[in-house]
Enzyme design. Structure first.
Site, PDB file in Angstrom:
ATOM      1  N   LYS A  81     -67.020 -12.068  10.075  1.00  0.00           N
ATOM      2  CA  LYS A  81     -66.270 -10.902  10.478  1.00  0.00           C
ATOM      3  C   LYS A  81     -65.771 -11.071  11.485  1.00  0.00           C
ATOM      4  O   LYS A  81     -65.914 -11.809  12.736  1.00  0.00           O
ATOM      5  CB  LYS A  81     -67.649 -10.092  10.493  1.00  0.00           C
ATOM      6  N   SER A 156     -68.362  -0.960   8.316  1.00  0.00           N
ATOM      7  CA  SER A 156     -66.923  -1.374   8.760  1.00  0.00           C
ATOM      8  C   SER A 156     -66.697  -3.067   8.196  1.00  0.00           C
ATOM      9  O   SER A 156     -65.662  -3.538   8.118  1.00  0.00           O
ATOM     10  CB  SER A 156     -66.829  -1.592  10.196  1.00  0.00           C
ATOM     11  N   SER A 180     -72.774  -0.872   9.042  1.00  0.00           N
ATOM     12  CA  SER A 180     -71.649  -1.826   8.824  1.00  0.00           C
ATOM     13  C   SER A 180     -72.142  -2.890   7.815  1.00  0.00           C
ATOM     14  O   SER A 180     -70.845  -3.677   7.491  1.00  0.00           O
ATOM     15  CB  SER A 180     -71.021  -2.158   9.917  1.00  0.00           C
TER      16      SER A 180
END
Ligand SMILES: [Zn+2]
Lengths: 506, 499
Positions: A81, A156, A180
């Site tokens: 990420k 997210s 997330s």
């Protein structure tokens, strides 16, 4: 699509370490897959094929020399990420303000992955600074859900989840502040784990909400997630909130769970999570999942955690408060975007213009919320009160874990929603994390494991398993047992049923 | 613009001053507060920095244990109670020299509270200043404003930022309101800062150099009508960079505020800057509302819970504190009350004691500090302790004289070199060749040269006029810059002539 990309990380690693196949072949197969499907998905913000192939070749060289593999995942491709710093790749956090920023240091997670011989192929898309539940808040455009390209992959960490679900990589690292990792995993049919707070170092994880942020694995199987958990977990003297204790034996737990016996395990169904606002297909899938746990020998009881009803509002005071302070540093003075520096404007004006241009609407909304909540005269009513709710949630968990070994709930109230559906309705968006937030506020371990498809829209549903702090292994054991039972009953792993994007993409 | 000032005596007839002193001290730890960067003064800009003290995205703080122990020792030496549990908070405000746009500090949970410091005044009386708290925080970077007047931001074309100081450990010591000081308020302010400086130096926790900014004082001053018990509005004067300035700033503010109040005006709560040259204060940027720092507990650090055992262990490490040292010096050195007070007022006592501790005889140590070095403070306009020479260096010079390696005259030149920051005494001696020359080889060469240059004088000496040797000795002394041992030169001259 090459077969190699369909394998699990554990299978790939075993074949690479036995020198049946090379890490370079495996990496190339995944890079080819990314080339084929990522234009449709947009899971990646940055790819580094030469670096990935070089890292894979180094693993192969070592194996040929007879060196033991650096870790059980040496040679396996992985995506990170874009919120973890990487010295050789940009780190943008999905924000305009960090466009092109190259950190001068690696996050501890990045460093551990490199040391483990894991092949980092690139950085994945995310809601700006991890604020959002759909990846639509990325400054670089949304990621699409491999199960339905018109839908969001959650957020997210939608990029990491979509990349794993679409067989672009077998593994990814995400971060979970309010859900997330788990919520994107639920809506993409992947396994996502939020370890115990302090279990994975936050050094080099660009902070959204320091007391809630936690890095963790994304995978297609529970065992793969456990293997990655053991690589990235552990005490880090560079993170003061890191726990100085051994990583819970999650790989062993995942293997033990796969034997499919939960006799003697007490499972609590959280009574607060269900009813109005929950999609019927999600509740049906959850009911089926609970009955499977019962069939595996678990004792299932209902457990009430009344303060969980206040978790969402408490979260939307604590997380924005911390974010308003954490994001203050993005002022254009030292790195990243700088706007308005024309020689006539003061530093204050340049800071204001930079922040105006550099942040998207959701980030600004939360900075304003947090600034307000911390203001003199409001602190006690908002931030102070929210911290009290946090204490009550910790107590509810403690009381529940006296009665049961794990708690379960749907991971998220609905399946993946359509792109654009909730962008103008922040409150509807916030409800996506209703069930995942309590574990962040309390700091205990929680994961999401695929629980089949919803019978109303045919999209993936997640089963959330929550365990006490430092008992991450318990959640893995239950999830692994459930995974075996579900795969057996439903004719194979859910992840393998994702649409063939190479056809869809054309 | 010059403010109207009330006569000091009139101020005291009409008002009671109330003081509050906030002193920031940079700790002399090896590394910064929250990272491993070196904590050193005066290195090239932005060379002592890392992701953490630059506030780079993702970087995290790790608390410096030595800084915490220093804070606790300071608290104990100030008779404070050490909090059984405390933590850091974030003080949020935007300023370019602050890398994270928040300062990691302590707010409502400081590590040390409720202490006192007994302060001796010039007349020998003692005034006790109550301490509210001592807390830990990190320093900011430094801004250098270019293109404007006097390095002020106003009118500057651009600014340069140096983050070497960012993250340097600071302790802030805050007094409770100092009431009842009356006419002695300026003197008490100065004496308090002096006493605190001496205490911190004795603890060995800081360089306490006001000229280098490792000790900085903010003086809060307000006036209330005599007999009233309601505090007036206060001003906070910053940029007070010497002990003398502390006294002057307080006195100036008393006279300025007196004039404002007497003319029916009101005091504006504001930050003021002390102008060293004019001895005046001027208003800083006026705040429309009080600044809201949005403090909240620092989530990146864990709370500190000092155990009783830890506190007791640190208490045992406290060295002889200044007042204890004074009592001992009086008896051991046989000083009268007056002599002791003179040494204390000159700020020399602790320096002499430290020089003695470094191995010098008390008489020589005292002589150096009260005569030659005191003269240097007058010409430089600084305090004795702020001279760039340490007691250990003075002790070394004294030792070199005792060994015969330096004459008193050379010793003063060596001290001058140290004061000019040329290095340690031995380095100055080597660099300037200041040592007494008693090396026969070097002297013989010099004598031969002098004899060769003056054959007539050489002949006179051979002829029995031994007094003529004096001219050769003089020439050699001149050639060696006065460093030759004259007696030895004479011996060599006679030996060489008769050879
Ligand atoms: Zn540093």
């Amino acid at each position: 699509m090459t077969r190699l990309t369909r394998w699990s990380a554990a299978e790939l690693a075993a074949r690479i370490h036995a020198q049946d196949i090379t890490a370079v072949e495996v990496t190339r197969a995944h890079l080819d897959r990314i080339t084929a499907v990522d234009p449709a998905l947009h899971a990646f913000l940055h790819l580094d094929a030469p670096a990935a192939l070089a890292a894979a070749a180094a693993v192969d060289d070592g194996l040929r020399r007879g060196d033991p593999p650096a870790s059980p995942l040496a040679g396996v491709p992985l995506a990170i990420k874009d919120v973890f710093t990487t010295i050789d790749m940009p780190t943008t956090c999905g924000s305009r303000t960090l466009q092109g920023w190259r950190p001068p240091y690696d996050a501890t997670v990045t460093r551990k992955l490199r040391a483990a011989g894991v092949v980092i192929v690139g950085k994945t898309n995310m809601d700006e600074f991890a604020m959002g539940s759909s990846t639509e808040n990325s400054a670089y455009g949304p990621t699409r859900n491999p199960w339905d390209l018109d839908r969001v992959p959650g957020g997210s960490g939608g990029g990491s989840a979509a990349a794993v679900a679409a067989f672009e990589v077998p593994l990814a690292v995400g971060t979970d502040t309010g859900g997330s990792i788990r919520q994107p995993s639920a809506v993409t049919g992947t396994v996502g784990v939020k370890p115990t707070y302090g279990g994975v170092s936050r050094y080099g994880l660009v902070a959204f909400s320091s007391s809630l942020d936690q890095g963790g694995p994304v995978a297609r199987t529970v065992l793969d997630a456990a293997l990655l958990h053991e690589v990235i977990g552990g005490y880090d003297p560079l993170d003061s909130t890191s726990i100085d204790a051994p990583v819970p034996p999650v790989v062993q737990a995942a293997r033990a769970g796969a034997a499919g016996d939960l006799t003697g395990i007490r499972v609590g169904v959280v009574s607060q999570f269900g009813g109005d606002g929950y999609q019927p297909g999600v509740l049906n899938a959850f009911e089926v999942a609970v009955s499977r746990l019962r069939e595996l020998g678990a004792q299932v009881v209902e457990v009430s955690c009344p303060s969980f009803d206040h978790a969402l509002p408490a979260y939307y005071l604590i997380a924005p408060s911390e974010c308003s302070s954490n994001l203050a540093r993005f002022d254009g003075m030292r790195y990243g975007l700088r706007v308005g520096d024309d020689g006539n404007r003061s530093a204050e004006e340049v800071m204001a213009l930079t922040r105006e241009a550099g942040f998207g609407p959701e980030v600004k909304r939360r900075i304003m919320l947090g600034t307000y909540a911390l203001s003199a005269g409001y602190y006690d009513a908002y931030y102070g009160q929210a911290q009290k709710v946090r204490t009550l949630i910790i107590r509810d968990f403690a009381a529940a874990f006296e009665r049961v070994d794990v708690l379960v709930s749907p991971t998220t109230p609905t399946t993946a929603f359509r792109i654009g559906e909730r962008v103008d309705d922040p409150l509807a968006m916030y409800l996506s994390d209703l069930c995942t937030i309590p574990a962040n506020l309390a700091g205990n371990a929680a994961l999401s494991v695929p629980a089949g498809l919803s019978d109303d829209d045919g999209l993936p549903v997640g089963l959330q398993v929550m365990a006490p702090a430092l008992a991450d292994d318990r959640a893995y054991r239950v999830a692994a047992a459930y995974e075996v039972a579900r795969d057996g009953a439903e004719g194979g792993p859910l992840a393998q049923r994702v649409p063939d994007l190479e056809v869809v993409g054309r | 613009m010059t403010a109207a000032l009330m006569d000091y005596d009139e101020v005291l007839e009409r008002f009671d001053p109330v003081l509050g002193l906030e002193v920031h001290v940079e700790l002399s730890t090896a590394t910064k507060m929250f990272c491993g960067c070196a904590n050193v003064f005066g290195t090239p800009p932005n060379t002592q920095v890392c992701p953490t003290c630059l506030g780079l995205p993702g970087a995290l703080p790790v608390l410096n244990g030595v800084a915490v122990e220093s804070a606790m020792r300071i608290g104990l030496a100030l008779n404070c109670s050490i909090a059984p549990w405390c933590r850091f908070a974030r003080k949020n405000y935007f300023y370019p020299d602050m890398p994270k746009n928040f300062q990691t500090s302590q707010y409502d949970e400081p590590i040390a509270v409720n202490g006192s410091l007994a302060v001796e005044l010039s007349d020998g009386s003692v005034f006790t200043v109550a301490i509210e708290r001592a807390h830990m925080e990190e320093d900011t970077g430094k801004s250098l404003h270019v293109g404007g007047a006097d390095g002020r931001i106003h009118g500057a074309s651009h600014s340069l930022l140096d983050y070497n100081r960012a993250g340097v450990p600071l302790i802030e010591v805050v007094t409770k309101p100092i009431e009842g000081a009356g006419a002695r308020a300026p003197e008490i302010a100065r004496a308090y800062v002096t006493a605190l400086r001496d205490l911190l130096r004795a603890l060995g926790v800081s360089d306490v150099r006001m000229d280098q900014g490792s000790m900085r004082c903010d003086a809060n001053v307000s006036l209330m009508p005599r007999g009233s018990s309601t505090f007036g509005t206060r001003t906070e004067t910053k940029n007070v960079n010497s002990l003398r300035s502390v006294e002057r700033a307080v006195r100036y503010e008393m006279c300025r505020q007196g004039a404002v109040l007497a003319s029916g005006g009101r005091i504006v709560q504001e930050t003021r800057h002390f102008d060293e040259a004019g001895g005046t204060t001027s208003a800083g940027r006026r705040k429309e509302t009080s600044e809201d720092y949005r403090y909240f507990p620092e989530p990146d650090l864990v709370p500190i819970a000092p155990s009783d055992a830890w506190v007791q262990r640190l208490r045992a490490t406290l060295p002889e504190l200044p007042w204890q040292r004074r009592a001992r010096a009086k008896t051991e050195w046989g000083l009268s009350d007056l002599e002791l007070r003179d040494l204390v007022n000159a700020g020399a006592l602790d320096l002499i004691a430290a020089t003695v501790d470094a191995g010098a005889p008390a008489a020589e140590a005292r002589s150096w500090w009260v005569s030659y070095l005191s003269q240097q403070t007058n010409s430089r306009g600084v305090e004795l302790a702020d001279l760039p020479i340490t007691p250990a260096q003075v002790a070394r010079v004294i030792a070199l004289v005792a060994e015969g390696a330096l004459t008193n005259n050379l010793a003063r030149q060596v001290v001058d070199g140290v004061l000019a920051k040329e290095g340690e005494p031995d380095e100055v001696v080597a660099a300037h060749g200041l040592a007494v020359v008693s090396d026969d080889a070097a002297l013989t060469a010099a004598v031969e040269q002098a004899l060769a240059a003056a054959p007539d004088i050489a002949d006179k000496i051979r002829g029995g006029k031994l007094a003529a040797a004096g001219a050769i000795v003089g020439a050699v002394m001149k050639a060696t810059g006065g460093q030759a041992n004259a007696q030895r030169v004479r011996e060599l001259v006679l030996a060489l002539v008769s050879a």
